[in-house]
Design an enzyme around this catalytic site. Sequence first.
Site, PDB file in Angstrom:
ATOM      1  N   ARG A  47     -45.730 -46.705  32.149  1.00  0.00           N
ATOM      2  CA  ARG A  47     -46.175 -45.347  31.257  1.00  0.00           C
ATOM      3  C   ARG A  47     -47.474 -45.622  32.323  1.00  0.00           C
ATOM      4  NH1 ARG A  47     -49.603 -48.015  30.777  1.00  0.00           N
ATOM      5  NH2 ARG A  47     -51.098 -46.806  30.930  1.00  0.00           N
ATOM      6  N   GLN A 193     -51.974 -49.715  23.542  1.00  0.00           N
ATOM      7  CA  GLN A 193     -51.905 -49.990  25.068  1.00  0.00           C
ATOM      8  C   GLN A 193     -53.208 -50.795  25.643  1.00  0.00           C
ATOM      9  OE1 GLN A 193     -51.947 -46.741  23.908  1.00  0.00           O
ATOM     10  NE2 GLN A 193     -49.156 -45.551  25.231  1.00  0.00           N
ATOM     11  N   ASP A 234     -54.572 -38.216  32.661  1.00  0.00           N
ATOM     12  CA  ASP A 234     -52.976 -37.878  32.568  1.00  0.00           C
ATOM     13  C   ASP A 234     -53.099 -36.693  33.819  1.00  0.00           C
ATOM     14  OD1 ASP A 234     -53.176 -39.550  30.605  1.00  0.00           O
ATOM     15  OD2 ASP A 234     -50.880 -38.957  31.527  1.00  0.00           O
ATOM     16  N   ASN A 244     -56.532 -36.968  28.966  1.00  0.00           N
ATOM     17  CA  ASN A 244     -56.401 -38.449  28.789  1.00  0.00           C
ATOM     18  C   ASN A 244     -55.709 -38.867  27.595  1.00  0.00           C
ATOM     19  OD1 ASN A 244     -56.184 -40.889  30.676  1.00  0.00           O
ATOM     20  ND2 ASN A 244     -58.043 -41.157  29.392  1.00  0.00           N
TER      21      ASN A 244
HETATM   22  O1  MRU Z   1     -49.161 -43.153  26.690  1.00  0.00           O
HETATM   23  P1  MRU Z   1     -49.502 -43.665  28.518  1.00  0.00           P
HETATM   24  O2  MRU Z   1     -49.909 -45.200  28.038  1.00  0.00           O
HETATM   25  O3  MRU Z   1     -48.547 -42.983  29.323  1.00  0.00           O
HETATM   26  O4  MRU Z   1     -51.112 -42.721  28.365  1.00  0.00           O
HETATM   27  C1  MRU Z   1     -52.030 -43.050  29.508  1.00  0.00           C
HETATM   28  C2  MRU Z   1     -53.319 -42.606  29.508  1.00  0.00           C
HETATM   29  O5  MRU Z   1     -53.449 -42.074  29.064  1.00  0.00           O
HETATM   30  C3  MRU Z   1     -53.577 -43.943  30.934  1.00  0.00           C
HETATM   31  O6  MRU Z   1     -55.259 -43.346  31.048  1.00  0.00           O
HETATM   32  C4  MRU Z   1     -53.172 -42.324  31.946  1.00  0.00           C
HETATM   33  O7  MRU Z   1     -52.627 -41.823  31.841  1.00  0.00           O
HETATM   34  C5  MRU Z   1     -54.406 -42.652  33.706  1.00  0.00           C
HETATM   35  S1  MRU Z   1     -53.332 -44.352  34.383  1.00  0.00           S
HETATM   36  C6  MRU Z   1     -53.511 -44.718  35.191  1.00  0.00           C
END
Ligand code: MRU
Length: 344
Positions: A47, A193, A234, A244
């Site tokens: 992820r 996370q 993102d 994000n």
């Molecule tokens: O759902 P996820 O865990 O993939 O979400 C990740 C995020 O929102 C991070 O902040 C984003 O991808 C930046 S990672 C360098």
Amino acid sequence: MTPVPTLEWTGGCLRLLDQRLLPFREVFIECRRVDTLAEAIRSLAVRGAPAIGLAAGYGAVLAAMEAPAGPGFLDGCLRGLDLLASTRPTAVNLFFCLDVQRRVLMNSKDRDGAVAALLESALRLHREDLEACAAMGAHGAALVPPNAGILTHCNAGGLATGGLGTALAVVYEAHDRGLVREVFADETRPLLQGARLTAWEMVRAGIPVTVIPDSAAAHLLASGRVDIVVTGADRIARNGDTANKVGTFPLALAARRAGVPFYVAAPRSTLDPATEKGSGIVIENRDPDEVAGFGSARVLAPGAEAWNPAFDVTPVDLIDGFICEAGVFRTPGDIPGAPVDSGP
Ligand code: MRU
């Protein structure tokens, strides 16, 4: 610091550190087929926007390896790429890397040539991301004052990229320069996370970290213990509105109210020139069951509904700057070498 073993091509398969099991178990999974990898992306075994993109880049190699040689090869490969593209809609890095691989595929003459060219390209994307992380760390650390308290959200570290991270690359570099007093990590409901992954990375690196409930962020910011907020992204629309992990927008609001600078760290592959502003960004809605429980325990009152948007959009006027591999910029339009919209 030892790099986080997030993803590695081991010749014939992609090896992933299964992030669903962290922080308590460090287990690797081996993806030899596109559908296995697609499920790993969907279920968040891998992820974070850059890591998803890199995984899909290697996924294109798997697609070429499993497609039948001969006349059906191209269609077989493209089906694999489409499957990977269907996994998660918000992180634009996924589509950026798949577009790169689609072009490589179209320029290949036969299956063996395609496998070799796609692998070379996937490795290049991985190397470039690693270098981008290091550059973001250096540019971002210059913004961190001495004895800083840094607040971050979700996980934008080595686990989310091919290098040391985006927001966390800034933290690692600032810590190396002796600037960091402590890091605050939002726990990041519902999949935690921050509590599971960012805290794991910080402890691993010997950086003092305190996890807070997401709802405590405004209180923490108002207390004066945070000097700078840095998050990842993102997808960044052309005007700078930034998607994000859900909870980033309220963090930016609270930071502005408290007079604490709020920065977004992301490589150029997170810029989406085809999307004019935040309202055009597709936000992934995940299974409501992720909200209905906490770990394995169900907490939702029977009969109640749950809503589970995985991301939110922070308007550009709440963002003090974008940290990318080329430097720190006020708007994405100022970033040299940003991808351009090549039209439909
Ligand atoms: O759902 P996820 O865990 O993939 O979400 C990740 C995020 O929102 C991070 O902040 C984003 O991808 C930046 S990672 C360098």
